[in-house]
Design a protein around this motif. Structure first.
Motif, mmCIF file in Angstrom:
data_model
loop_
_atom_site.group_PDB
_atom_site.id
_atom_site.type_symbol
_atom_site.label_atom_id
_atom_site.label_comp_id
_atom_site.label_asym_id
_atom_site.label_seq_id
_atom_site.Cartn_x
_atom_site.Cartn_y
_atom_site.Cartn_z
ATOM 1 N N LEU A 5 1.146 -1.567 -0.006
ATOM 2 C CA LEU A 5 0.067 0.367 -0.090
ATOM 3 C C LEU A 5 0.989 1.200 0.095
ATOM 4 C CD1 LEU A 5 -2.298 -1.432 2.970
ATOM 5 C CD2 LEU A 5 -2.562 -1.248 0.767
ATOM 6 N N ASN A 6 2.307 1.640 -0.013
ATOM 7 C CA ASN A 6 3.196 1.986 0.225
ATOM 8 C C ASN A 6 3.027 2.793 1.803
ATOM 9 O OD1 ASN A 6 4.326 1.523 -2.403
ATOM 10 N ND2 ASN A 6 2.678 2.649 -3.374
ATOM 11 N N LEU A 7 2.895 1.921 2.557
ATOM 12 C CA LEU A 7 2.591 3.577 3.352
ATOM 13 C C LEU A 7 4.158 3.356 4.510
ATOM 14 C CD1 LEU A 7 -0.493 1.382 5.536
ATOM 15 C CD2 LEU A 7 -0.537 3.758 3.633
ATOM 16 N N PRO A 8 3.800 4.156 5.118
ATOM 17 C CA PRO A 8 5.899 4.366 5.374
ATOM 18 C C PRO A 8 5.690 2.522 7.080
ATOM 19 C CG PRO A 8 4.390 5.901 6.605
ATOM 20 C CD PRO A 8 3.567 5.757 5.167
ATOM 21 N N ASN A 9 7.552 2.703 6.509
ATOM 22 C CA ASN A 9 7.322 1.996 7.377
ATOM 23 C C ASN A 9 7.223 0.696 7.861
ATOM 24 O OD1 ASN A 9 9.016 3.904 8.630
ATOM 25 N ND2 ASN A 9 8.288 4.991 9.576
ATOM 26 N N GLY A 10 6.443 0.020 6.815
ATOM 27 C CA GLY A 10 5.828 -0.814 7.046
ATOM 28 C C GLY A 10 4.112 -1.033 7.597
ATOM 29 N N SER A 11 4.162 0.164 8.148
ATOM 30 C CA SER A 11 2.994 0.015 8.342
ATOM 31 C C SER A 11 1.629 -0.842 8.107
ATOM 32 C CB SER A 11 1.838 1.615 9.131
ATOM 33 O OG SER A 11 1.936 2.178 7.974
ATOM 34 N N ASP A 12 0.670 -0.898 8.730
ATOM 35 C CA ASP A 12 -0.323 -1.511 8.048
ATOM 36 C C ASP A 12 -1.724 -0.384 8.176
ATOM 37 O OD1 ASP A 12 -2.082 -3.689 7.345
ATOM 38 O OD2 ASP A 12 -2.174 -3.923 8.937
ATOM 39 N N GLY A 13 -1.535 0.555 7.924
ATOM 40 C CA GLY A 13 -2.180 1.780 7.585
ATOM 41 C C GLY A 13 -3.242 2.046 8.841
ATOM 42 N N ARG A 26 -7.763 -1.902 5.329
ATOM 43 C CA ARG A 26 -8.442 -2.068 4.664
ATOM 44 C C ARG A 26 -10.336 -0.771 4.298
ATOM 45 N NH1 ARG A 26 -9.067 -6.995 6.694
ATOM 46 N NH2 ARG A 26 -10.183 -6.279 8.094
ATOM 47 N N ARG A 27 -9.538 0.264 5.503
ATOM 48 C CA ARG A 27 -10.299 1.768 5.390
ATOM 49 C C ARG A 27 -9.381 2.575 4.283
ATOM 50 N NH1 ARG A 27 -10.852 2.158 9.870
ATOM 51 N NH2 ARG A 27 -8.924 3.714 10.053
ATOM 52 N N TRP A 28 -8.103 2.525 4.520
ATOM 53 C CA TRP A 28 -6.875 2.978 3.634
ATOM 54 C C TRP A 28 -7.656 2.590 1.995
ATOM 55 C CZ3 TRP A 28 -3.407 3.201 -0.049
ATOM 56 C CH2 TRP A 28 -2.835 3.754 0.354
ATOM 57 N N LEU A 29 -7.473 1.863 1.790
ATOM 58 C CA LEU A 29 -7.314 1.216 0.838
ATOM 59 C C LEU A 29 -8.692 1.991 -0.173
ATOM 60 C CD1 LEU A 29 -5.681 -0.825 -1.377
ATOM 61 C CD2 LEU A 29 -6.180 -2.566 -0.592
ATOM 62 N N ARG A 30 -9.923 1.456 0.397
ATOM 63 C CA ARG A 30 -11.049 1.437 -0.125
ATOM 64 C C ARG A 30 -11.378 2.670 0.256
ATOM 65 N NH1 ARG A 30 -15.064 0.158 4.688
ATOM 66 N NH2 ARG A 30 -13.610 -1.381 4.644
ATOM 67 N N ALA A 31 -10.510 4.303 1.082
ATOM 68 C CA ALA A 31 -10.991 5.151 0.359
ATOM 69 C C ALA A 31 -9.991 5.981 -0.946
ATOM 70 C CB ALA A 31 -10.441 6.548 1.981
ATOM 71 N N ARG A 32 -8.879 5.474 -0.938
ATOM 72 C CA ARG A 32 -7.828 5.595 -2.372
ATOM 73 C C ARG A 32 -8.714 4.922 -3.143
ATOM 74 N NH1 ARG A 32 -4.695 8.861 -4.222
ATOM 75 N NH2 ARG A 32 -2.696 7.442 -5.584
ATOM 76 N N TRP A 33 -9.115 3.709 -3.254
ATOM 77 C CA TRP A 33 -9.650 3.267 -4.589
ATOM 78 C C TRP A 33 -10.850 4.695 -4.949
ATOM 79 C CZ3 TRP A 33 -9.396 0.347 -8.697
ATOM 80 C CH2 TRP A 33 -9.979 0.446 -9.484
ATOM 81 N N TYR A 34 -11.673 5.014 -3.832
ATOM 82 C CA TYR A 34 -12.876 5.518 -4.461
ATOM 83 C C TYR A 34 -12.157 7.244 -4.961
ATOM 84 C CZ TYR A 34 -16.819 9.172 -3.454
ATOM 85 O OH TYR A 34 -17.545 10.197 -3.964
ATOM 86 N N ARG A 35 -11.308 7.711 -4.693
ATOM 87 C CA ARG A 35 -10.628 8.990 -5.253
ATOM 88 C C ARG A 35 -9.653 8.590 -6.379
ATOM 89 N NH1 ARG A 35 -8.426 9.353 1.041
ATOM 90 N NH2 ARG A 35 -6.321 8.294 -0.288
ATOM 91 N N LEU A 36 -9.385 7.333 -6.872
ATOM 92 C CA LEU A 36 -8.769 7.024 -8.054
ATOM 93 C C LEU A 36 -10.231 7.068 -8.876
ATOM 94 C CD1 LEU A 36 -5.871 4.840 -7.297
ATOM 95 C CD2 LEU A 36 -5.997 6.831 -7.804
ATOM 96 N N ARG A 37 -11.256 6.400 -8.265
ATOM 97 C CA ARG A 37 -12.694 6.097 -9.896
ATOM 98 C C ARG A 37 -13.098 8.012 -9.557
ATOM 99 N NH1 ARG A 37 -16.232 2.804 -6.920
ATOM 100 N NH2 ARG A 37 -16.870 4.004 -5.854
ATOM 101 N N CYS A 38 -13.764 8.050 -8.307
ATOM 102 C CA CYS A 38 -14.422 9.169 -9.025
ATOM 103 C C CYS A 38 -13.296 10.617 -8.929
ATOM 104 C CB CYS A 38 -15.215 9.163 -7.108
ATOM 105 S SG CYS A 38 -15.720 8.185 -6.752
#
Length: 90
Positions: A5-13, A26-38
């Protein structure tokens, strides 16, 4: 979990209190996908040159429309429509 997910220091979001580990990702990925899609990350407005081109196009369209409406056949048709409407019996 690999840092896909390209998060710093290998964190899980980001996670909130009481959430199991990984749900923040998962929430971060869902929000990122929404921003990319919309297109939320894209430029939402027009630049000054786009406003200028839009204004020029609108003025050109208004000039053409004015010429069409003030031409002889169209003016006569509009005048007859108005006369019929004024002489209509109720």
């Amino acid at each position: 979990m690999a840092n896909v997910l390209n998060l710093p220091n290998g964190s899980d979001g980001p996670t909130q209190f009481g959430e199991p580990r990984g749900s923040g990702a998962r929430r971060w990925l869902r929000a990122r996908w929404y921003r990319l899609r919309c297109g939320a990350d894209r430029d939402a407005g027009m630049s000054t040159s786009e406003y200028a081109m839009g204004t020029i196009a609108a003025c050109a369209f208004a000039a053409v429309l004015y010429k069409v409406v003030t031409s002889g056949p169209v003016a006569a048709a509009l005048q007859s429509v108005v006369e019929k409407a004024l002489h209509a019996k109720f």
